[in-house]
Enzyme design. Structure first.
Site, PDB file in Angstrom:
ATOM      1  NE  ARG A  27      -7.374   7.532   9.616  1.00 46.39           N
ATOM      2  CZ  ARG A  27      -8.174   7.964   8.712  1.00 46.39           C
ATOM      3  NH1 ARG A  27      -7.471   8.963   7.823  1.00 46.39           N
ATOM      4  NH2 ARG A  27      -9.374   7.264   7.880  1.00 46.39           N
ATOM      5  CG  HIS A  75     -12.935   4.102   7.709  1.00 46.34           C
ATOM      6  ND1 HIS A  75     -13.125   3.744   5.997  1.00 46.34           N
ATOM      7  CD2 HIS A  75     -12.106   5.040   8.090  1.00 46.34           C
ATOM      8  CE1 HIS A  75     -11.645   4.767   6.097  1.00 46.34           C
ATOM      9  NE2 HIS A  75     -12.047   5.955   6.489  1.00 46.34           N
ATOM     10  CG  ASP A 116      -2.881 -11.701   8.142  1.00 46.20           C
ATOM     11  OD1 ASP A 116      -3.664 -11.407   8.475  1.00 46.20           O
ATOM     12  OD2 ASP A 116      -2.604 -12.008   6.658  1.00 46.20           O
ATOM     13  NE  ARG A 134     -13.015  10.194   8.630  1.00 48.42           N
ATOM     14  CZ  ARG A 134     -12.362   9.936   7.849  1.00 48.42           C
ATOM     15  NH1 ARG A 134     -11.630   8.758   8.671  1.00 48.42           N
ATOM     16  NH2 ARG A 134     -12.304  10.472   6.642  1.00 48.42           N
ATOM     17  N   GLY A 140       0.858  -0.880   0.424  1.00 50.43           N
ATOM     18  CA  GLY A 140      -0.090  -0.331   0.198  1.00 50.43           C
ATOM     19  C   GLY A 140       1.056   1.485   0.013  1.00 50.43           C
ATOM     20  N   GLY A 141       0.694   2.380   0.499  1.00 48.80           N
ATOM     21  CA  GLY A 141       1.087   4.062   0.341  1.00 48.80           C
ATOM     22  C   GLY A 141       2.031   3.906   1.020  1.00 48.80           C
ATOM     23  CB  ALA A 142       2.501   3.208   4.886  1.00 46.68           C
ATOM     24  N   GLY A 143       4.474   0.653   2.421  1.00 45.51           N
ATOM     25  CA  GLY A 143       4.827   0.282   1.604  1.00 45.51           C
ATOM     26  C   GLY A 143       5.302   0.786   0.794  1.00 45.51           C
ATOM     27  CG  HIS A 196     -16.198   6.865   7.597  1.00 45.66           C
ATOM     28  ND1 HIS A 196     -16.970   7.611   7.096  1.00 45.66           N
ATOM     29  CD2 HIS A 196     -14.969   7.779   7.548  1.00 45.66           C
ATOM     30  CE1 HIS A 196     -16.835   8.969   6.170  1.00 45.66           C
ATOM     31  NE2 HIS A 196     -15.050   9.205   6.321  1.00 45.66           N
ATOM     32  CG  PHE A 233     -11.646  15.785   4.989  1.00 45.64           C
ATOM     33  CD1 PHE A 233     -11.579  15.772   3.669  1.00 45.64           C
ATOM     34  CD2 PHE A 233     -11.627  14.576   5.284  1.00 45.64           C
ATOM     35  CE1 PHE A 233     -12.115  14.975   2.901  1.00 45.64           C
ATOM     36  CE2 PHE A 233     -11.967  13.103   4.400  1.00 45.64           C
ATOM     37  CZ  PHE A 233     -11.816  13.583   3.113  1.00 45.64           C
ATOM     38  CB  SER A 251      -4.793   7.544   7.372  1.00 44.87           C
ATOM     39  OG  SER A 251      -4.046   6.862   6.874  1.00 44.87           O
ATOM     40  CG  LEU A 252      -4.025   8.846   2.278  1.00 47.20           C
ATOM     41  CD1 LEU A 252      -4.721   9.113   0.766  1.00 47.20           C
ATOM     42  CD2 LEU A 252      -3.787   7.510   1.472  1.00 47.20           C
TER      43      LEU A 252
HETATM   44  C1  LIG Z   1     -12.829   2.923   1.957  1.00 44.89           C
HETATM   45  C2  LIG Z   1     -12.026   3.980   1.469  1.00 44.89           C
HETATM   46  C3  LIG Z   1     -11.802   5.326   1.580  1.00 44.89           C
HETATM   47  C4  LIG Z   1     -10.154   5.797   2.885  1.00 44.89           C
HETATM   48  N1  LIG Z   1     -10.234   7.381   2.383  1.00 44.89           N
HETATM   49  C5  LIG Z   1      -8.964   8.045   3.123  1.00 44.89           C
HETATM   50  C6  LIG Z   1      -8.767   9.352   2.956  1.00 44.89           C
HETATM   51  O1  LIG Z   1      -9.997  10.253   1.785  1.00 44.89           O
HETATM   52  N2  LIG Z   1      -8.044   9.775   3.678  1.00 44.89           N
HETATM   53  C7  LIG Z   1      -7.157   9.265   4.372  1.00 44.89           C
HETATM   54  O2  LIG Z   1      -6.134   9.775   4.626  1.00 44.89           O
HETATM   55  N3  LIG Z   1      -7.530   8.282   4.325  1.00 44.89           N
HETATM   56  C8  LIG Z   1      -8.130   7.021   3.960  1.00 44.89           C
HETATM   57  N4  LIG Z   1      -8.541   6.167   3.716  1.00 44.89           N
HETATM   58  C9  LIG Z   1      -7.600   5.665   5.315  1.00 44.89           C
HETATM   59  C10 LIG Z   1      -6.319   4.861   4.481  1.00 44.89           C
HETATM   60  O3  LIG Z   1      -6.615   4.644   3.438  1.00 44.89           O
HETATM   61  C11 LIG Z   1      -5.340   3.661   4.690  1.00 44.89           C
HETATM   62  O4  LIG Z   1      -5.396   3.944   5.966  1.00 44.89           O
HETATM   63  C12 LIG Z   1      -4.010   3.316   4.413  1.00 44.89           C
HETATM   64  O5  LIG Z   1      -3.925   3.294   2.719  1.00 44.89           O
HETATM   65  C13 LIG Z   1      -3.356   2.014   4.402  1.00 44.89           C
HETATM   66  O6  LIG Z   1      -2.538   2.097   3.919  1.00 44.89           O
HETATM   67  P1  LIG Z   1      -1.011   1.362   3.989  1.00 44.89           P
HETATM   68  O7  LIG Z   1      -0.476   1.732   2.536  1.00 44.89           O
HETATM   69  O8  LIG Z   1      -1.103   1.134   5.416  1.00 44.89           O
HETATM   70  O9  LIG Z   1      -2.327  -0.577   4.044  1.00 44.89           O
HETATM   71  P2  LIG Z   1      -2.826  -1.163   2.555  1.00 44.89           P
HETATM   72  O10 LIG Z   1      -3.110   0.238   1.318  1.00 44.89           O
HETATM   73  O11 LIG Z   1      -4.362  -1.438   3.202  1.00 44.89           O
HETATM   74  O12 LIG Z   1      -2.086  -2.392   2.141  1.00 44.89           O
HETATM   75  C14 LIG Z   1      -1.453  -3.411   2.705  1.00 44.89           C
HETATM   76  C15 LIG Z   1      -0.785  -4.203   2.074  1.00 44.89           C
HETATM   77  O13 LIG Z   1      -0.722  -5.473   2.963  1.00 44.89           O
HETATM   78  C16 LIG Z   1      -0.671  -5.984   1.832  1.00 44.89           C
HETATM   79  N5  LIG Z   1      -0.570  -7.644   2.977  1.00 44.89           N
HETATM   80  C17 LIG Z   1      -2.265  -7.095   4.182  1.00 44.89           C
HETATM   81  N6  LIG Z   1      -1.187  -8.752   4.448  1.00 44.89           N
HETATM   82  C18 LIG Z   1      -0.208  -9.774   4.105  1.00 44.89           C
HETATM   83  C19 LIG Z   1       0.245 -10.226   4.328  1.00 44.89           C
HETATM   84  N7  LIG Z   1      -0.232 -11.646   5.574  1.00 44.89           N
HETATM   85  N8  LIG Z   1       1.240 -11.012   3.390  1.00 44.89           N
HETATM   86  C20 LIG Z   1       1.352  -9.991   2.834  1.00 44.89           C
HETATM   87  N9  LIG Z   1       0.932  -9.116   2.247  1.00 44.89           N
HETATM   88  C21 LIG Z   1      -0.107  -8.327   2.848  1.00 44.89           C
HETATM   89  C22 LIG Z   1      -1.637  -6.000   1.352  1.00 44.89           C
HETATM   90  O14 LIG Z   1      -1.225  -6.714   0.131  1.00 44.89           O
HETATM   91  C23 LIG Z   1      -1.484  -4.503   0.851  1.00 44.89           C
HETATM   92  O15 LIG Z   1      -0.918  -4.684  -0.007  1.00 44.89           O
HETATM   93  C24 LIG Z   1      -9.528   4.613   3.470  1.00 44.89           C
HETATM   94  C25 LIG Z   1      -9.372   3.792   3.474  1.00 44.89           C
HETATM   95  C26 LIG Z   1     -10.712   2.689   3.041  1.00 44.89           C
HETATM   96  C27 LIG Z   1     -11.222   2.076   3.446  1.00 44.89           C
END
Ligand SMILES: Cc1cc2nc3c(=O)[nH]c(=O)nc-3n(C[C@H](O)[C@H](O)[C@H](O)COP(=O)(O)OP(=O)(O)OC[C@H]3O[C@@H](n4cnc5c(N)ncnc54)[C@H](O)[C@@H]3O)c2cc1C
Length: 581
Positions: free
Chosen positions: A394, A352, A221, A286, A14-17, A242, A116, A399-400
């Site tokens: 939050r 959420h 996980d 929220r 995801g964005g963090a990784g 949310h 927001f 989060s982004l």
């Molecule tokens: C519908 C929705 C809308 C949102 N809108 C906003 C917004 O507008 N602004 C904002 O700031 N935040 C928003 N958020 C929150 C924000 O999007 C998330 O908190 C954020 O994107 C999480 O990013 P991340 O990189 O931590 O993980 P994620 O993007 O959730 O990615 C997780 C990654 O981990 C991998 N993974 C998980 N478990 C395993 C495993 N066991 N083995 C291998 N890979 C694994 C997955 O494949 C994936 O690649 C929203 C969330 C949702 C659900």
């Protein structure tokens, strides 16, 4: 046995990784493992925007952003981390812009910004436009942009590899992480990834609840694996609902709808948020809006006596809706058969976002205890981590920002760390636990217990007992239920005994993780006898700073149960006071 060696392994795309991978790759040999194809990560679903005090439309500055975040967190956020978030936000936004992210623009060509919830000017005086966005597809654009950049930096991707265990050893009093065990979904083969540094960026765990905005894969996980290895999790009682999920389905309707002028109405057609939050109204934080909706429904003002209210954006007009919120219009039309251009959208609060998670320091290193001892070689960032910038609640768009700011810092630190140390010797059979667990699930009979049934019962019980409003009685019932489900889980079997794409098997393993995460969430929640942010109790209705201005830490004890301890909140500029919106 398949074996790989990399300086740095990042679990989660995801964005963090991806941000961490990009920065780690500048000094180390990096691989990213993801159970999904990277651009399908949940970050791609983020709609509303990413927060930064660019001040493109009216005056803004990072102090106001920091204040709003502290207040939004109900004073549980660590203010040193919040300062880093708010200060670095503009810099990372410009970085994303220079990588090619197609932000919406103001008429004079600057990055456009929208208001927001909880974001304000001059310490709470009036709403401010702080959310940078690309229509309602901001997360999608972030993910695509970062993925392209990772390709350019020659990051290696192992797509559809599911982490099932971590190689963590205790040497003296210190923990050391040496790698990852992953299951290749395509072939059913186990792989050992030996690394100097491992980062967990696996996102949240909304799948503990029945009504959620989260993707199916968000099953906690990584934190569950850490619990199994005896490590701690922080502030697990704080999970955000949310306010505006699609009625019954839980899919998200972005706060951007209210940012653009949408309003919430009850069965009497009343704009009820004026009563709960006279200044910020529909754009209060929220937790405040979700509780208001809950109370309106409880007091009989849900639409047609049902558990939902209306989100009305009709007055924005078709042109604005199609330009600024096209995906929302489509989601409503397709999934609800409701056209937001002509009718209000039925909404209810939806599970959420995880504020708690794996404790880290400002460099993304995983830390333990009050002394903040690092777990050597282990990092976390994004939703799975708790640094803690979001505290008890939050703010939207933060989060982004958190992903890219702390993803970057963690990636930089990993490269430096990997440069300084050698690969550490691996234990004798690092895949032992994973192999045993897979064999158990494959050999159990499915007559005894099915994963799907246990999952549904867990989700219903969490929704009812550890939802928006909590009481000792409701939470105790859920804890008893979860204990029973844990027993039944021991007998769970899977129908598919094959090797290729055995999603049945992976889902059963995910359920084991969800059950552990649900349990520590419920235990942390019942232990906190106050209301703060997203943790609202009917039996302890007020915030109690004298006893509870502290973070919860939970870990597995020696006797098999869980132990709770605490660590202080970092307070720098903003002394706790009552929140009013
Ligand atoms: C519908 C929705 C809308 C949102 N809108 C906003 C917004 O507008 N602004 C904002 O700031 N935040 C928003 N958020 C929150 C924000 O999007 C998330 O908190 C954020 O994107 C999480 O990013 P991340 O990189 O931590 O993980 P994620 O993007 O959730 O990615 C997780 C990654 O981990 C991998 N993974 C998980 N478990 C395993 C495993 N066991 N083995 C291998 N890979 C694994 C997955 O494949 C994936 O690649 C929203 C969330 C949702 C659900």
């Amino acid at each position: 046995m398949a074996f790989h060696q990399y300086d740095a392994i990042i679990v989660g795309a995801g964005g963090a990784g991806l941000m961490a991978a990009l920065y780690a790759a500048k000094g180390a040999n990096v691989a990213v493992l993801s159970k999904l194809y990277p651009t399908r990560s949940h970050t791609g679903a983020a709609q509303g925007g990413i927060g930064a005090s660019l001040g493109n439309l009216e005056e803004d500055n990072w102090h106001w952003h920091a204040y709003d975040t502290v207040k939004g967190s109900d004073y549980l956020g660590d203010q040193d981390a919040i300062e880093v978030l708010a200060k670095m936000a503009p810099e990372v936004i410009y970085e994303l812009e220079h990588m090619g992210l197609p932000f919406d623009r103001t008429p004079d060509g600057k990055i456009a910004q929208r208001p927001f919830g909880g974001h304000s000017r001059d310490y709470g005086q009036a709403p401010v436009r702080r959310s940078c966005y690309a229509a309602d597809r901001t997360g999608h654009m972030i993910l695509q942009t970062l993925y392209q950049q990772c390709m350019k930096e020659n990051v290696t991707f192992f797509n559809e590899y599911q982490m099932v265990d971590l190689i963590i050893e205790k040497e003296g009093d210190s923990y050391l992480c040496k790698g990852v065990i992953a299951y290749e979904i395509d072939t059913g083969e186990l792989h050992t990834f030996h690394a100097k540094a491992v980062m967990l960026a696996t996102g949240g765990w909304g799948k503990c609840w029945s009504v959620t905005s989260n993707a199916f894969t968000l099953t906690g996980d990584a934190p569950a694996i850490l619990l199994r290895h005896g490590l701690e999790l922080e502030d697990m009682e704080f999970f955000q609902f949310h306010p505006t999920g699609i009625y019954r389905l839980g899919f998200l309707i972005t706060e951007g709808v209210r940012g653009e002028g949408g309003i919430l109405l009850n069965s009497e057609g009343e704009r009820f948020m004026e009563r709960y939050a006279p200044t910020m109204k529909d754009l209060a934080s929220r937790d405040v809006v979700s509780r208001a909706i809950y109370l309106e429904i409880e007091e009989g003002r849900g639409i047609g006596g049902k558990p939902y209210v209306h989100l009305d954006a009709v007055h924005l007009g078709e042109e604005q809706l199609m330009k600024k919120l096209p995906d929302i219009v489509e989601i409503s039309r397709v999934y609800l058969g409701v056209d937001p251009v002509t009718s209000p959208i039925p909404v209810q609060p939806t599970a959420h976002y995880a504020m708690g998670g794996i404790p880290t320091d400002l460099d993304g290193r995983v830390i333990m205890g009050v002394e903040r001892e690092p777990v050597y070689g282990l990092y976390a960032a994004g939703e799975v981590a708790c640094v803690s910038v979001h505290g008890a609640n939050r703010l939207g768009t933060n989060s982004l920002t958190d992903l890219v700011v702390f993803g970057k810092l963690a990636g930089q630190h990993m490269a430096k760390f990997a440069d300084e140390i050698d690969f550490q010797p691996l234990p004798k059979d690092p895949e032992g636990w994973a192999r045993g667990e897979i064999e158990r699930l494959l050999s159990n009979s499915t007559d005894e217990a099915t994963a799907a049934k246990i999952r549904n019962e867990m989700q219903e019980s969490m929704q009812h007992g550890v939802g928006i409003y909590r009481t000792d009685k409701l939470m105790s019932e859920t804890i008893t239920k979860l204990k029973e489900l844990q027993q039944r889980y021991k007998k769970v079997g899977v129908e598919d005994k094959g090797k290729r794409f055995n999603t049945d098997l992976m889902e059963a393993m995910e359920l084991g993780n969800l059950l552990d995460i649900a349990e520590v969430t419920a235990l942390s929640a019942i232990n906190r006898t106050e209301s703060r942010g997203a943790h609202a109790r009917g039996d302890y209705e007020t915030r109690n700073d004298a006893d509870w201005l502290k973070h919860t830490l939970i870990r597995r004890g020696t006797g098999g149960g869980y132990e709770i301890s605490y660590k202080p909140v970092v307070i720098t500029d903003f002394e706790p006071k009552e929140r009013k919106y």
